[in-house]
Every structure is written in structure tokens, then in C-alpha cells.
Enzyme design. Sequence first.
Site, PDB file in Angstrom:
ATOM      1  N   CYS A 114       7.474   2.434   1.466  1.00  0.00           N
ATOM      2  CA  CYS A 114       6.776   3.002   2.629  1.00  0.00           C
ATOM      3  C   CYS A 114       6.888   2.127   3.876  1.00  0.00           C
ATOM      4  O   CYS A 114       6.563   2.579   4.978  1.00  0.00           O
ATOM      5  CB  CYS A 114       5.319   3.250   2.286  1.00  0.00           C
ATOM      6  N   HIS A 251       1.760   3.803   8.549  1.00  0.00           N
ATOM      7  CA  HIS A 251       2.277   4.644   7.469  1.00  0.00           C
ATOM      8  C   HIS A 251       1.193   5.635   7.071  1.00  0.00           C
ATOM      9  O   HIS A 251       0.051   5.254   6.815  1.00  0.00           O
ATOM     10  CB  HIS A 251       2.674   3.765   6.286  1.00  0.00           C
ATOM     11  N   ASN A 281       2.296  12.338   2.260  1.00  0.00           N
ATOM     12  CA  ASN A 281       2.863  10.988   2.231  1.00  0.00           C
ATOM     13  C   ASN A 281       4.355  11.112   1.959  1.00  0.00           C
ATOM     14  O   ASN A 281       4.762  11.421   0.845  1.00  0.00           O
ATOM     15  CB  ASN A 281       2.167  10.159   1.143  1.00  0.00           C
TER      16      ASN A 281
END
Length: 327
Positions: A114, A251, A281
Site C-alpha cells: 500500500c 492511503h 482499499n
Amino acid sequence: MHSKSRITAIGTYVPDQILSNNDLEKMVHTNDEWIVQRTGMRERRIASEEEYSSNLAIKAIENLCTTYKKNLEDVDCIIVATTTADYVFPSVACQIQQYFNIPHTLAFDLNATCAGFTYGLHVGNSLITSESHEKVLVVATETLSKVTDYTDRTTCILFGDGAGAILLERDENTPSFIAAHMGTNGDGGIHLYRTNLSTTMNGTPLQTNEKIVQNGREVYKWATRTVPKGIKNLLHTVNMQVDDIDWFIPHSANLRMIESICEKSQIPIQKTLTSVEYMGNTSSVTIPLALNLAIKEGKLNNGDTLLLYGFGGGLTHLGLIVEWNLI
């Protein structure tokens, strides 16, 4: 931080198929209210069986070229952040080189989960600033749906697919990059992983179904402890305050996690850009998706100071302060 590179173009792509919270109710024991309360997510995009990370990346790059009238012939480095490459090798970067017929370029993938997009930007800026390269294409692309266990309600509600691309070009007069801060906590790798060859990590047996495995509680604790400290250090390196930041783009792991990070860092949630609500996500892709969404909504202006912060599996994190001058 010395910089000689500027962000000159951005493009994104998400697949057509939508996986809503109502759809997930039919797959696992959950409901829309439970998911929204815990994650802030309502939808995520899912690649088709025929779509892989390289396909999504190519469409994001095409979007970049069309929107900003860019030619890729003189790109001399392609960096792809991904954890879901089509193959172990060749790299997605090599597939991109072949598709666009870029004649003379370095091409490689990096795996920082990520944090991959901020890693890619940092490496790309470093290559240009060191004067070894002139024009770097940084891509983030993920097809997490292909490695998600849709019987595990703790993870399947989170992940989606997408791609984003940014072009960096040499510009010593109006460079984009102001500061960087990074760190790694490899001892926490056991809390977020997907197996490949090894079946153990530091002597601990792993779940070996090749799907994403996450200890959400431990990752949450790590992120909400580590990222605020990183933000503080990042601002300190250039003698800046939170008030000097126009937009915070973390993020988009989970809206509740972002809210906690903002509270601990004293960043107003109103100054935060995310892609979490309707994209979920998407790992390395969440930041470029949030940036391009903000552009389309007219939120970003030239001269704005942005704080980008990627964090995730590894465990690893990297934050950047960027001046937005997308002319």
C-alpha cells in the site's frame, strides 16, 4: 530534499464491475451498516476474469496520455508498484514497455504494497534528480479481487481493483518534491501477507491459500501509531506546520483508520482526500485515485501543498510533501 522533477500528468482507471455492500451481504455474514460503520466503504470495483493488472495499468496510462496530450516515446524509466502482477516474471513494467513500444527505457516492478505509489514517486524523483533519467512513468496497479478470500468477511469487504499513473519530467525551476520520510517495521510482516514459496515466516506457520491474510487489529494499531509520528517527522524536516498543508492524501485503507490518523496529527478531516467510499482499499492505487478524483471535482489548484502518505504490508511506510504544479 533536493528535487529536479515535476509531476506533469496523471491518469487513472477502474473496472466497470461494481461490488456493493449489498452484494457482499449475499456472500458472507455482514450488512451495509456494519461495513460502513467500520470502514466507510460502500462500493469497490472488480476486474473481470480477462482483466489483469497489466490491462488496468495500460488503460490508466492511456487516460494520462489522452488527458494531457503526452507522448511516451522518450520515457526512460517505467516503475510499476504492484502486489498482483500478472506473472512472477516478466514484470508488469516490461509488459507496459512492449505495449507502448517505448524504445529505450529501464523497466521494473516494486513491491511495497500500500506504500508502493509513494515509493515509486520517491524512486522516480531520485532518478531524475540524480540526472540519470529525464522522464519517468510511475504506475500503481492492483487486481486484489483475484487474491481475496470471499469467504473471509474481515478482508473481502475491503479490497478493490484499479490503476493509476503519473508522469515525472525534469524541471529544475518548478520541482514537485519538497520532503520525504520513510520507515520499515519488518517484524510486523506477519500481520499482513500473501504466501508464495515459503510456508513459514520467522518460524511461524502461514495460511497458504495464496489469498490476502490480515490481522486487522494489529495493522490498525501499527498504522495509527506510526503514521502520525511519520507526519510529524516529515513536517519537522522542512520546518512546516500542519496549517501549511492544503491537502492530506493518505492511503485509503479504511476511513476509520484515516480519521484516527487525522485526529492524532491534528489534520482536519475536511482537508483529507480519499478514494475509500466508492473504490475501497486498492492498495498502492488509492492515492492516485484520490488525486484524480480531486482534480475532477476542482479541489486541487496549482501551488497547493500536498502531503501524501502510503503505508501497509511489510510493514512499511513512506510520506511525501509535494507542491502541486500540474500545468
